[in-house]
Enzyme design. Structure first.
Site, short mmCIF file in Angstrom:
data_model
loop_
_atom_site.label_atom_id
_atom_site.label_comp_id
_atom_site.label_asym_id
_atom_site.label_seq_id
_atom_site.Cartn_x
_atom_site.Cartn_y
_atom_site.Cartn_z
N GLU A 140 -16.31 10.92 14.94
CA GLU A 140 -15.97 9.45 15.61
C GLU A 140 -15.03 9.47 16.36
O GLU A 140 -14.12 10.29 16.84
CB GLU A 140 -15.83 8.53 14.41
CG GLU A 140 -14.27 8.72 13.73
CD GLU A 140 -14.31 9.79 12.47
OE1 GLU A 140 -13.29 10.59 12.79
OE2 GLU A 140 -15.04 10.04 11.87
N ASP A 141 -15.03 8.51 17.56
CA ASP A 141 -13.91 8.29 18.66
C ASP A 141 -12.57 8.19 17.75
O ASP A 141 -12.66 7.47 16.79
CB ASP A 141 -14.33 7.30 19.50
CG ASP A 141 -15.63 7.89 20.33
OD1 ASP A 141 -15.87 9.15 20.41
OD2 ASP A 141 -16.18 7.28 20.99
N VAL A 142 -11.60 8.20 18.39
CA VAL A 142 -10.14 7.74 17.94
C VAL A 142 -10.20 6.43 17.86
O VAL A 142 -9.47 5.88 16.51
CB VAL A 142 -9.32 7.98 19.09
CG1 VAL A 142 -9.52 7.44 20.28
CG2 VAL A 142 -7.86 7.93 18.75
N LYS B 289 -21.88 3.10 21.90
CA LYS B 289 -21.10 2.57 22.78
C LYS B 289 -21.75 2.37 24.23
O LYS B 289 -21.93 1.13 24.75
CB LYS B 289 -19.92 3.07 23.41
CG LYS B 289 -18.51 3.03 21.82
CD LYS B 289 -17.41 3.82 22.30
CE LYS B 289 -16.39 3.86 21.31
NZ LYS B 289 -14.98 4.45 21.49
N ARG C 175 -17.92 9.31 29.96
CA ARG C 175 -16.76 9.83 29.36
C ARG C 175 -16.72 11.06 28.20
O ARG C 175 -15.73 11.67 27.95
CB ARG C 175 -16.35 8.56 28.06
CG ARG C 175 -17.39 8.57 27.02
CD ARG C 175 -17.26 7.20 25.90
NE ARG C 175 -18.13 7.15 25.08
CZ ARG C 175 -18.18 7.76 23.81
NH1 ARG C 175 -17.26 8.26 23.55
NH2 ARG C 175 -19.17 7.51 22.87
#
Length: 363
Positions: free
Chosen positions: A177-179, A321, A281
């Site tokens: 997962e992203d931060v 996202k 990103r």
């Protein structure tokens, strides 16, 4: 040997290391008072030196120069594998010309210059929950500079490293997962390889206490179903990367004022196929490609004129996202285009990772 009437195959010749084991194993067993197990994960490595015969195999480099190439992590090009490779290629008559058969009897004894004890890797698996929106899964280091003080990997593995008294570790998980994304529900499966552990005997109670120790150490993560597993079992975590599903919860913002009826059509969309060009990103670390993914189901919960909660069940590997905001048109369709407006994501949570591994344990 052919002239002497001997016909020996490769399997008929006993390697020196095997003969050494035959001699030393009974001695070790008697001294330590334990039986010898040839498949044990505990290994004793002994390095011998015999200067008198150090250069005996050097003639092989002229017969097979390609077999002996320098390597960064090797002190000499005359490694065991290189010599074996050269012996496979040299003709018997050429070998006899360069090396006496039988070899001359050595005039000196060899000496043991290094003895090293090591234990094969031990593997620990479980599931973790991540409750912080400011915690990366792995250390976040850019150009040698640490951006955040810790990570999921370090919070879990540092405790394991200490208790198992291991030299190092390797962390892996079922996705990441992203931060700024939380991982809730039953958590995300993970596994840690502990290299050369000094302690390997643990009861189920010991492991449970270790799990509690990890959970007490930080309020940013929690671990469940912690258990010892085999190397082979870790393969279950990586199986079906493209077919497993994940469930998410996203807080969505829209530029246009909306009513509940404006988002209800999303609930009716099933198995929506989307095309995602590698997001901007992650373009620096992922190859440019267009990936087809499936949004299996969506469920909306109206909040106010510009916000709603979106629950999604998707194919693994979907960039959530980007599915919401569109990534400048790189994901099609997206929530913004479906609503004929602009949408953005304010918060994202992973609610489930549908991998049935490791086995759930009773508390």
């Amino acid at each position: 040997m052919g002239k002497q009437g001997l016909s020996l195959g490769r399997d008929d010749i006993v390697q020196l290391k095997e003969a050494y084991k035959w001699i030393t194993h009974p001695l070790f067993s008697e001294e330590l008072g334990v039986p010898v197990d040839g498949k044990s994960l505990f290994e004793v490595s002994v390095i011998f030196a015999h200067p008198e015969t150090d250069e005996d195999c050097h003639f092989l480099s002229t017969s097979c120069p390609d077999c002996f190439k320098p390597a960064k992590n090797k002190q000499s090009v005359f490694t065991r594998m290189a010599v074996v490779k050269a012996l496979d290629k040299i003709k018997e008559e050429d070998f006899r010309k360069k090396f006496p058969c039988p070899p001359n009897s050595p005039k000196s004894f060899c000496s043991a210059v290094e003895i090293e004890c090591a234990h094969g890797a031990v593997f620990v698996a479980g599931r973790y929950n991540k409750y912080s929106r400011n915690l990366p899964q792995t250390p976040w280091i850019i150009d040698g500079e640490r951006k955040l003080e810790s990570s999921v990997e370090e919070l879990i593995s540092s405790q394991l490293l200490t208790v198992f008294k291991a030299e190092s570790f390797n962390f892996s998980s079922s996705g990441r997962e992203d931060v700024d994304v939380r991982t809730l529900g039953n958590g995300r499966p993970f596994a840690v390889e502990l290299v050369n552990p000094r302690r390997v005997q643990f009861t189920s109670r010991d492991i449970k206490e270790l799990q509690q120790k990890i959970n007490i150490s930080s309020d940013k993560i929690q671990v469940r179903d912690l258990q010892l597993v085999t190397r082979e079992a870790i393969g279950h975590m990586k199986e079906g990367e493209e077919v497993k599903t994940k469930t998410y919860s996203a807080l969505v913002w829209t530029d246009k004022a909306i009513q509940k009826k404006d988002i209800e059509f999303l609930d009716d969309l099933k198995d929506l196929q989307i095309n995602q060009k590698t997001p901007l990103r992650v373009l620096h670390r992922r190859p440019l490609a267009i990936r087809t993914r499936i949004i299996h189901t969506m469920e909306t919960h109206y909040i106010d004129e510009h916000h709603f909660r979106l629950h999604l069940k998707t194919q693994a590997g979907t960039y959530i996202k980007e599915f919401v905001h569109g990534d400048f048109g790189r994901t099609k369709p997206n929530i913004g285009s479906l609503m004929d407006g602009t949408a953005d994501i304010l918060e994202l949570d992973v609610e489930s990772v549908d991998v049935d591994w490791p086995p759930a344990l009773n508390d």
